[in-house]
Design a protein around this motif. Structure first.
Motif, mmCIF file in Angstrom:
data_model
loop_
_atom_site.group_PDB
_atom_site.id
_atom_site.type_symbol
_atom_site.label_atom_id
_atom_site.label_comp_id
_atom_site.label_asym_id
_atom_site.label_seq_id
_atom_site.Cartn_x
_atom_site.Cartn_y
_atom_site.Cartn_z
ATOM 1 N N ASN A 22 42.089 51.669 37.123
ATOM 2 C CA ASN A 22 42.768 52.863 37.661
ATOM 3 C C ASN A 22 41.942 53.585 38.723
ATOM 4 O O ASN A 22 42.305 54.665 39.179
ATOM 5 C CB ASN A 22 43.117 53.832 36.536
ATOM 6 C CG ASN A 22 41.885 54.362 35.819
ATOM 7 O OD1 ASN A 22 40.750 53.988 36.138
ATOM 8 N ND2 ASN A 22 42.099 55.229 34.840
ATOM 9 N N CYS A 52 35.942 52.856 32.819
ATOM 10 C CA CYS A 52 36.876 51.769 32.511
ATOM 11 C C CYS A 52 37.963 52.186 31.522
ATOM 12 O O CYS A 52 37.781 53.106 30.713
ATOM 13 C CB CYS A 52 36.117 50.566 31.967
ATOM 14 S SG CYS A 52 35.067 49.756 33.188
ATOM 15 N N THR A 53 39.070 51.475 31.585
ATOM 16 C CA THR A 53 40.220 51.703 30.715
ATOM 17 C C THR A 53 40.228 50.675 29.588
ATOM 18 O O THR A 53 39.449 49.713 29.589
ATOM 19 C CB THR A 53 41.516 51.566 31.526
ATOM 20 O OG1 THR A 53 41.639 50.192 31.963
ATOM 21 C CG2 THR A 53 41.511 52.473 32.748
#
Length: 483
Positions: free
Chosen positions: A21, A42-43
């Motif tokens: 994202n 981070c996702t």
């Protein structure tokens, strides 16, 4: 030390990546609070990519002879050696270590990786006789599969070597998730591993803030073993989160090491050790001397000796000629000061320190003076809580038995120290101190061929030495009939 803003990406499936994202977070210099780096935030989708990459690579990696896996580790060692000064500067900038401490951490990392590589020919199983004719029972040692390495901020490089080495040499793959305060070292380590030719997916790196990312990594069914160095609270959360998958665990958690000094001890040696073992790395070592328990008959003399040494500690910008730098985060210093001030309200006496240092050099950064508190009792916050900072509380005890009772009257049990010439008391302590490590007449230390583990709430499993390698292997029984 100043530097321009730099971006350090994550590493998934052999590729340098940012968060899916586009989110990032910043890293600051703990000595100045200067923001100098950005890192991907981070996702969970990024976490899944890393885990899937590790899962895909694992069977081929396991199929390699162990000696070949060891050679990959040695190639990483050579890559690290070529960039020694870069890593040392980075540890000073990112973690706040003094230059000698950073050099020591770098060397420890080489030792962790080299020891693991050399263990490739020492992964052993067993053969037992069967109750049946023409049959044997084999106990094979096999990897878990995908492992997760969660690293603390106090040793951001050495903890990588401590986890990656044993995991990889035994045929596992690993996803690394560094602490959000010190993630840059991990990115540079992965760069070295990549340049050394480590196959894609064998080692992956994701970074992020908050608990969502770590929780997802821990609870994923793809994660078969979790290795954490961190707080007891974090370990308890991981223990629960991993329970649904019944994942393997190597949890090296917090503790509060008592430092017992009896009246027959070599007081000069004990005083030196007490100070070294408390203020190393600004007190941010899980096995640091957290609480002196000194026999009251020698307490006045010993306290004076400790105070003399503490007042000589040079602290300041860690890239200069000093003995101690800052703490890593501002939150940790606020917590440390809170414990100190609450204990002072309860009657603790300030022998030295107990405040932020004065002067323009300390206007920014996470600083706290080397502190000694006397007249401490066992119910004060500095005696009950892990401090993890440059504060040394001293309790006077009547005898060894009282010191042992205070040591064992805790829910954790990581390490302890004892200084005495009485061999009977030493042997009693070895058998009865409810901790994973006992230091006898010596300061803080640790060697790769030893073992580092906690008892009670200080963890499960452990790291270093042959037993540390074993913790990254499962046992598989084979009943082999050859008739």
């Amino acid at each position: 030390m100043t530097t321009s803003l730099q971006h350090y990406p994550c590493y998934i499936d052999g590729q340098w990546v940012d968060a899916s994202n586009g989110a990032t977070f910043t890293v600051e210099n703990p000595a100045t609070e200067e923001v100098w780096a950005t890192i991907p935030d981070c996702t969970v989708e990024d976490a899944d990519r890393a885990l899937k990459s590790a899962q895909k690579a694992q069977l081929d990696w396991q199929a390699l002879p162990a000696i070949e896996r060891g050679r990959h580790l040695l190639a990483i060692v050579e890559g690290l050696k070529a960039r020694r000064e870069e890593f040392v500067r980075l540890l000073v900038l990112e973690q706040g270590k003094t230059t000698p401490e950073a050099q020591g951490e770098f060397d420890d990392t080489l030792n962790y990786l080299t020891y693991s590589a050399e263990a490739a020919r020492r992964i052993e199983g067993n053969i037992y006789p069967s109750d049946n004719p023409n049959e044997q029972i084999w106990i094979q040692k096999v990897p878990y599969g995908v492992t997760l390495g969660l690293c603390a901020y106090n040793f951001p490089l050495a903890l990588i070597g401590r986890k990656v080495g044993p995991a990889l040499v035994t045929g596992n793959t690993m996803v690394l998730k560094p602490h959000e305060a010190t993630p840059v070292t991990a990115s540079l380590f992965c760069q070295v591993a990549h340049e050394a030719g480590l196959p894609p997916g064998v080692l992956n790196l994701v970074s992020g803030t908050g608990i969502t990312l770590s929780s997802h990594l821990v609870s994923s069914p793809m994660t078969r073993l979790v290795s954490l160095t961190g707080s007891t609270r974090a370990g308890q959360a991981i223990y629960k989160a991993s329970s649904e998958n019944v994942s393997g665990l190597v949890l090296e958690l917090g503790g509060k090491a008592s430092f017992v000094v009896l009246e027959d001890a070599d007081l000069e040696k004990a005083a030196d050790a007490a100070v070294i073992s408390r203020f190393a790395n600004c007190g941010q070592v899980c096995i640091c001397n957290e609480l002196v328990l000194v026999q009251e008959s020698i307490a006045d003399k010993f306290e004076a000796m400790v105070l003399e040494r503490v007042k000589k500690i040079r602290y300041g910008q860690p890239d200069s000629e000093v003995d101690m730098g800052p703490s890593v985060t501002g939150a940790s210093i606020e917590r440390v000061n809170g414990l100190v001030q609450e204990s002072i309200k309860k009657g603790a006496q300030v022998a030295t320190g107990a405040k932020r240092p004065e002067g323009s050099e300390f206007e920014k950064g996470h600083w706290y003076e080397p502190t000694v508190l006397t007249q401490v009792t066992a119910d004060m916050p500095v005696a009950t809580d892990e401090i993890f900072g440059p504060v040394l509380p001293i309790i006077r005890v009547k005898d060894y038995e009282e010191a042992l009772a205070i040591t064992n009257d805790r829910e954790d049990g990581l390490s302890s120290y004892i200084f005495t010439k009485d061999i009977k008391k030493i042997m009693h302590a070895v058998h009865h101190m409810q901790v994973g490590t006992v230091f006898v007449n010596q300061p803080i230390s640790g060697y790769i061929q030893g073992y580092h583990s906690g008892h009670k709430r200080s963890g499960v499993g452990g790291e270093d030495g042959v037993y540390g390698i074993e913790n990254y292997l499962q046992k598989r029984a084979v009943y082999f009939n050859y008739e």
